[in-house]
Motif scaffolding. Structure first.
Motif, PDB file in Angstrom:
ATOM      1  N   ASP A  47       0.805  -1.226   0.000  1.00 45.86           N
ATOM      2  CA  ASP A  47       0.000   0.000   0.000  1.00 45.86           C
ATOM      3  C   ASP A  47       0.832   1.267   0.000  1.00 45.86           C
ATOM      4  OD1 ASP A  47      -2.343  -1.517   0.112  1.00 45.86           O
ATOM      5  OD2 ASP A  47      -2.328  -1.556   2.307  1.00 45.86           O
ATOM      6  N   GLN A  50       0.400   5.166   4.484  1.00 47.98           N
ATOM      7  CA  GLN A  50      -1.035   5.071   4.773  1.00 47.98           C
ATOM      8  C   GLN A  50      -1.373   5.862   6.025  1.00 47.98           C
ATOM      9  OE1 GLN A  50      -2.466   1.045   4.839  1.00 47.98           O
ATOM     10  NE2 GLN A  50      -4.558   1.608   5.367  1.00 47.98           N
ATOM     11  N   GLY A  52      -4.904   6.118   8.201  1.00 51.49           N
ATOM     12  CA  GLY A  52      -6.293   5.683   8.264  1.00 51.49           C
ATOM     13  C   GLY A  52      -6.636   4.844   7.057  1.00 51.49           C
ATOM     14  N   GLU A  53      -7.705   5.224   6.365  1.00 48.92           N
ATOM     15  CA  GLU A  53      -8.127   4.500   5.174  1.00 48.92           C
ATOM     16  C   GLU A  53      -7.506   5.061   3.898  1.00 48.92           C
ATOM     17  OE1 GLU A  53     -10.090   1.727   5.198  1.00 48.92           O
ATOM     18  OE2 GLU A  53      -9.799   1.886   7.375  1.00 48.92           O
ATOM     19  N   LYS A  55      -4.703   5.420   1.334  1.00 52.13           N
ATOM     20  CA  LYS A  55      -3.537   4.631   0.928  1.00 52.13           C
ATOM     21  C   LYS A  55      -2.800   5.304  -0.224  1.00 52.13           C
ATOM     22  CE  LYS A  55      -5.806   0.269   2.187  1.00 52.13           C
ATOM     23  NZ  LYS A  55      -6.247  -1.062   1.681  1.00 52.13           N
ATOM     24  N   GLU A  58      -3.231   3.915  -3.990  1.00 50.62           N
ATOM     25  CA  GLU A  58      -4.464   4.272  -4.697  1.00 50.62           C
ATOM     26  C   GLU A  58      -4.376   5.684  -5.284  1.00 50.62           C
ATOM     27  OE1 GLU A  58      -7.558   3.704  -1.831  1.00 50.62           O
ATOM     28  OE2 GLU A  58      -7.384   1.511  -1.862  1.00 50.62           O
ATOM     29  N   GLN A 197      -6.702  13.870  -1.767  1.00 52.12           N
ATOM     30  CA  GLN A 197      -7.878  13.043  -2.042  1.00 52.12           C
ATOM     31  C   GLN A 197      -8.870  13.747  -2.961  1.00 52.12           C
ATOM     32  OE1 GLN A 197      -9.351  10.745   1.626  1.00 52.12           O
ATOM     33  NE2 GLN A 197      -8.014  12.286   2.540  1.00 52.12           N
TER      34      GLN A 197
END
Length: 221
Positions: A47, A50, A52-53, A55, A58, A197
């Motif tokens: 990953d 990172q 938390g959620e 990554k 991604e 994000q």
């Protein structure tokens, strides 16, 4: 005249067979004729950084895909090391990380690439640290110049004044093609993590990377 028509037809057929993009004088784009490899770091079980959620692998891929789209719009041929959530190691690999990195080097050194950009995100114990940063192969003037131009564009994008630096990364040390490793921002910084994000900011980061590549090609042909 017949001979000339035959030569032109032969060139067009060769281009169609090899996937080469042909442009008229009026439609030439800044990156026409250049093949650029976009390497999205990590993937699969790896990953990367990172929080938390969120990554790294991604977000790396999303930015890489946006870089690809923008490069194509500027006339470049684009190669990608990955376009989904996987690493590059063989299924039966005993050391996936080592084999993954070797495959990335093989991609870059395949003989078809003019330039490459390796996309990552950063993390640091001090959560106040932020800003995109570009690394290049030490004692490689071409990669250093590409890094300078890309860093300038990314610094304007992020609003953080960081400097390009030589980096002792596996990919940089084992390749000969001019290229850079781009740390697009720090997941460890809450403000930058939120921006990374955002689709809008991902596009801005990609645009800055592409701008650096375009400026480099215009300088070096």
């Amino acid at each position: 005249m017949k001979k000339m028509k035959w030569i032109i037809l032969s060139c067009c057929l060769l281009a169609a067979m090899t996937g080469i993009h042909v442009f008229s004088a009026q439609s030439v784009m800044p990156l026409a004729g250049k093949t650029i490899l976009v390497d999205s770091g990590h993937g699969g079980k790896d990953d990367g950084a990172q929080r938390g959620e969120v990554k790294e692998d991604e977000i790396n891929l999303i930015i890489a895909q946006e870089v690809k789209a923008q490069l194509i719009s500027q006339g470049a041929n684009v190669l990608m090391t990955r376009e989904d959530d996987r690493d590059l190691a063989d299924a039966d690999s005993e050391n996936r990380k080592r084999d993954d990195m070797k495959k990335r080097v093989e991609f870059i050194e395949c003989g078809f690439c003019d330039l490459f950009v390796y996309i990552h995100l950063n993390a640091y114990p001090d959560a106040s640290v932020q800003g995109a940063q570009v690394f290049y192969r030490e004692q490689d003037g071409q990669s250093e110049r590409l890094a300078q131009l890309t860093q300038e564009a990314l610094s304007r994008c992020s609003g953080q004044k960081r400097r390009e630096k030589p980096g002792d990364y596996y990919i940089l040390e084992r390749t000969t093609v001019p290229g850079v490793l781009v740390e697009c921002g720090f997941l460890s910084n809450a403000e930058e993590r939120e921006k990374l994000q955002s689709k809008a900011y991902q596009k801005q980061v990609a645009a800055a990377i592409v701008q650096g590549l375009i400026r480099y090609v215009r300088e070096n042909g």
